[in-house]
Structures are given as C-alpha cells and as structure tokens.
Write a protein that holds these residues in place. Structure first.
Motif, mmCIF file in Angstrom:
data_model
loop_
_atom_site.group_PDB
_atom_site.id
_atom_site.type_symbol
_atom_site.label_atom_id
_atom_site.label_comp_id
_atom_site.label_asym_id
_atom_site.label_seq_id
_atom_site.Cartn_x
_atom_site.Cartn_y
_atom_site.Cartn_z
ATOM 1 N N THR A 152 0.828 -1.214 0.000
ATOM 2 C CA THR A 152 0.000 0.000 0.000
ATOM 3 C C THR A 152 0.857 1.256 0.000
ATOM 4 O OG1 THR A 152 -0.133 -0.103 2.425
ATOM 5 C CG2 THR A 152 -1.918 -1.135 1.171
ATOM 6 N N ALA A 175 -5.989 1.962 -1.781
ATOM 7 C CA ALA A 175 -4.798 1.168 -2.061
ATOM 8 C C ALA A 175 -4.993 -0.275 -1.622
ATOM 9 C CB ALA A 175 -3.590 1.780 -1.354
ATOM 10 N N VAL A 176 -5.599 -0.469 -0.456
ATOM 11 C CA VAL A 176 -5.872 -1.822 0.033
ATOM 12 C C VAL A 176 -6.843 -2.532 -0.900
ATOM 13 C CG1 VAL A 176 -6.857 -3.164 1.935
ATOM 14 C CG2 VAL A 176 -5.428 -1.160 2.424
#
Length: 403
Positions: A152, A175-176
């Motif tokens: 991330t 991002a995750v």
C-alpha cells in the motif's frame, strides 16, 4: 502478449522463484506477421478511467475511446479487406472493467462472429474477480493485469487517486482495495483457466525497488510472464518524472526474471490511468470537430459539473460553445423530451442539438447513437469534469466563431 512468453512457462517445484527466467525484447506487433508473431489489434473502447497515475498529464484521454459498434466494424473491415486478425486486445484509453457493459458487448459480438479469434483484455483488475466468469463466457481467452505495486505504501506513491466504485475513496483505503482485487482477479484467472500475464511500469524512485516482489507474488498466483515497461514522460507531465535509464531497467528485469519470464517493452501505459499504450496496431481514433453550422457541444449532466448522466435519463442538455470573444463556456440549457418515447425522442433531441457537433454523455445505447449520428451529432461517451472535457474537444484556448 502472453503468447510470446508461453514458450517459457514458469518453473514448477521447489526451485520456483530462484531459477532465472528468460528476458525477451519486446517487438510491437505490426501489420501482418513479424518474427513469427501473430497479428493483434488493440481496441480502445473504455471511456472511463478508475485510477490516475500521479505523474500523468491531467487530460481526458478517455475522449479518444471508440464505441463497441466502431470496434466491431473495424475488425469486420480488416477481416474482409486486409486478411485475418489472429488476436484482439481490449485496452484503454480508460479501464475496460469500469464500463463492463461495453466490454461484454464487444467481446460477445466478436466471439460470435469469429469464434477462433484470440480475445484479450488489459486491465488494472478492479472488479475483475466478480466479472471473470462472465468475461470468459463472453469469449475472453487471456488477461494482461497491470500491477505497479504490491504494498500500500508504493500504491500511494504511484497513484493520485483510485475509484473502486462510483466514487473516489481515500487513497489509503483505495490502495488496500486495489491490491486485494488484483490478487483476487489473478486467483480467479487460475481457477477458471484464463491465461494471464502482468504488465508493470517502472517509475524510478517510486516502485523500481518493488519489481521483484511484484514478480514473485504474481508468479505464485499463476502469472505466465511479466511485461516490463519504463515510465515514458509526456509533455506537461506532472512532477516531471524522468524515464528510467537503461541500467535501472536491466536490473529490474534481471530481478523479476528470477520468478517470471520478462518481456521488456519500450513504452509504458497511458498516463490517465489506462494501462496500455503498446502491443499492436491500435484502432485509428478521431475526435469530432466543430464545423459550419455546428460550433457547439451538448452535455448531459445531473450535477452540472461532471458528465455523470446517462443519455436515456437526461431531461436537459447543457450547451457549450464559443462566445463572441472566442472563449468556450456554458451558453444555455435546453429542455429535451422526457425519458421514453423511443426513436421519436432521439429525433427530437437531434433537432434540439442541431447546432452541436458532439454530445457528451456518460453512456448511451445503440439506438440514440445511430439516430443522432445520422443527424450529424456525434454521441461521445465521456467521464469527468465538463469544462476540461469540452475544452479537450476544442483543443484548448480561445476559439474563433466564424463557422
């Protein structure tokens, strides 16, 4: 892309990840056959982006998308006039899975007409896992998954924003989601037998130290090869990030080749977040232009700021065009017939927009595109800010009003 690397499959057994793989030079597929490679065609039908690379020019490349009708007609023409096309990749200028209806339509129509045609998709993987079974059913045979990070921290360095659904979410959370959905898409490919490779663009100082980790993780998920692309700066790029030098690319390729066959490409992905710029002849794209009697652009919008409304739901058209001083701005709002009414509604809309050379909308069916197009109004699927997108059609700057 994976076909070339298929002759060098990833090793199996306990030595996987330690035995060096092949590093192959990339040769863009040209018209006809070259070096024994099959001829492939790139169809840029995706008019909506769901990510943006931090170093990209802020411009709406999605305007250059073609419709599924245009894509199928192009393949038909080439098949009829110029000989066989052995492969097609649906790629760019936005993200094909951000507008899955268009991707499914294009795949299904091509598969019905040409059942032996090798159909590929270039995607960042957002939403891919839940769509993969249907994509395969529609004729998809291979995927190129664009993976620029596996942590991330690096995702947040490389991407300016990520929109997993209809809205942009905080980058740390997005991002995750991106990493999880890329891994899920890769896993589903392996489960249902869809061949997949990965494409990684090297952004010096940002993700070059993670290339080997990307190759390692994706090899474990079943990737057949890695296409390694250098970041390619474009005029006006934000941040002025330089292209990686030959030494950096060589090191990255050698590290990745411990885990996957590596194909080195000389061109990176499109900067607006769409993942592909190379790989074969691309459908020729031309934007509509103002002409005599048609100086204006019509837009469907619910918010009044973004192109965020389906043409079938529009109750009004926003009309943009040049003022007397040549500056393009909102000129007026015009009411259109209420939704429903079929062809008569589209005929009326064409009359209402008779001074417009284009109509920007988030989505439109085949019937309105055909009717308005026959009256000289090009329906252009688009996504994003109205003013920026309209300005892109006019080419930027003040415009003369002498049509």
């Amino acid at each position: 892309m994976a076909r070339r690397a298929a002759a060098h499959p990833p090793p199996s057994g306990p030595d996987q990840g330690r035995c060096p793989m092949a590093i192959l030079p990339f040769s863009p597929r040209k018209r006809g056959r070259s070096n024994g490679q099959p001829r492939r065609l790139t169809l840029p039908i995706a008019h909506r982006a769901n990510t943006r690379i931090r170093f990209a020019v802020v411009t709406d490349l999605t305007l250059t998308a073609i419709t599924p009708d245009e894509a199928v007609a192009l393949v038909d023409r080439i098949m009829r006039e110029e000989g066989k096309v052995e492969g097609v990749d649906i790629a760019g200028p936005g993200e094909p899975l951000a507008t899955p209806h268009a991707t499914f339509e294009c795949l299904s129509r091509l598969h019905r007409s040409y059942p032996d045609l090798d159909l590929g998709l270039v995607t960042n993987g957002l939403g891919g896992a839940r769509l993969m079974d249907d994509l395969k059913e529609s004729g998809l045979g291979r995927i190129t998954l664009c993976v620029n990070a596996v942590t991330t921290v690096t995702v947040e360095k490389v991407y300016a924003w990520i929109r997993p659904g209809t809205r942009t979410v905080p980058l740390a959370r997005a991002a995750v989601i991106l990493l999880n959905e890329q891994a899920a898409a890769a896993a589903v490919c392996g489960r249902i037998g869809v061949d997949f490779s990965i494409a990684t663009t090297v952004y010096p100082g940002f993700n070059d130290g993670e290339v080997e980790e990307i190759a390692l993780k994706m090899a474990a998920l079943g990737a057949r090869a890695m296409i390694l692309c250098p970041h390619r700066p474009m005029p006006g790029d934000m941040g002025c990030l330089a292209k990686p030098d030959r030494g950096l690319m060589t090191r990255a390729a050698r590290q990745a080749a411990r885990h996957l066959p590596v194909i080195e490409s000389g061109s990176g992905p499109a900067p607006a977040g769409s993942p592909w710029r190379g790989g074969g002849p691309t459908a020729e794209i031309s934007l509509p232009k103002p002409g005599p009697g048609r100086p204006n652009v019509a837009v469907t919008s619910e918010s009044g700021m973004a192109i965020d409304q389906h043409l079938g739901q529009a109750a009004r058209l926003l009309i943009y065009g040049p003022r007397e001083d040549g500056l393009v701005c909102l000129l007026e709002t015009r009411r259109v017939p209420a939704p429903g009414g079929g062809s008569e509604r589209w005929q009326a809309m064409a009359r209402i927009a008779s001074d417009c050379f284009a109509l920007l909308t988030s989505a439109a069916g085949e019937a309105p595109r055909a009717v308005l197009g026959s009256h000289g109004v090009k329906v252009v699927p688009a996504d994003g800010d109205i003013e920026g997108t309209v300005d892109a059609l006019y080419g930027g700057g003040p415009k003369k009003k002498n049509w």
